[in-house]
Design a protein around this motif. Structure first.
Motif, PDB file in Angstrom:
ATOM      1  N   LEU A  32     -41.600 -17.195 -32.337  1.00 41.61           N
ATOM      2  CA  LEU A  32     -40.824 -16.590 -33.417  1.00 41.61           C
ATOM      3  C   LEU A  32     -41.562 -16.664 -34.751  1.00 41.61           C
ATOM      4  N   GLU A  37     -39.856 -12.403 -39.822  1.00 45.08           N
ATOM      5  CA  GLU A  37     -38.594 -11.859 -39.339  1.00 45.08           C
ATOM      6  C   GLU A  37     -37.681 -11.648 -40.538  1.00 45.08           C
ATOM      7  N   ILE A  41     -32.305  -9.540 -39.568  1.00 43.81           N
ATOM      8  CA  ILE A  41     -32.587  -9.598 -38.134  1.00 43.81           C
ATOM      9  C   ILE A  41     -32.453 -11.028 -37.632  1.00 43.81           C
ATOM     10  N   LYS A  42     -32.892 -11.984 -38.441  1.00 40.00           N
ATOM     11  CA  LYS A  42     -32.782 -13.394 -38.068  1.00 40.00           C
ATOM     12  C   LYS A  42     -31.317 -13.792 -37.918  1.00 40.00           C
ATOM     13  N   ARG A  45     -29.923 -12.273 -34.730  1.00 40.30           N
ATOM     14  CA  ARG A  45     -30.431 -12.966 -33.547  1.00 40.30           C
ATOM     15  C   ARG A  45     -29.735 -14.302 -33.354  1.00 40.30           C
ATOM     16  N   GLU A  46     -29.585 -15.053 -34.449  1.00 39.33           N
ATOM     17  CA  GLU A  46     -28.924 -16.355 -34.352  1.00 39.33           C
ATOM     18  C   GLU A  46     -27.466 -16.211 -33.938  1.00 39.33           C
ATOM     19  N   ALA A  48     -26.218 -13.756 -32.089  1.00 33.75           N
ATOM     20  CA  ALA A  48     -26.227 -13.400 -30.671  1.00 33.75           C
ATOM     21  C   ALA A  48     -26.497 -14.625 -29.802  1.00 33.75           C
ATOM     22  N   GLU A  49     -27.398 -15.496 -30.249  1.00 32.09           N
ATOM     23  CA  GLU A  49     -27.678 -16.722 -29.495  1.00 32.09           C
ATOM     24  C   GLU A  49     -26.454 -17.624 -29.448  1.00 32.09           C
TER      25      GLU A  49
END
Length: 68
Positions: A32, A37, A41-42, A45-46, A48-49
């Motif tokens: 990563l 990033e 977007i970060k 992504r976090e 979604a995780e």
């Protein structure tokens, strides 16, 4: 992080070290950090995780209770 070498078996120690690093998420973090990033977007992504982790936890909980 430390790994003991037993009986001069460096290959086995290296495998154990790689497994520990994988478990800690070091390789994922390095991947990563290779490119910048964007903050938006970060954040996505976090989020979604976190959703993925919550679903996995709920699925395991249901499985323990015998629902699945």
């Amino acid at each position: 992080m430390q790994v003991q070498v037993r009986d001069n078996n460096v290959d086995q120690a290296l495998r154990a070290l790689k497994k520990k690093l994988q478990r800690e998420g070091v390789f994922r973090e390095m991947k990563l950090k290779q490119h910048f990033e964007k903050p938006s977007i970060k954040k996505a992504r976090e989020k979604a995780e976190a959703v993925r982790r919550a679903r996995k936890l709920a699925r395991k909980k249901l499985q323990r209770e015998g629902m699945l």
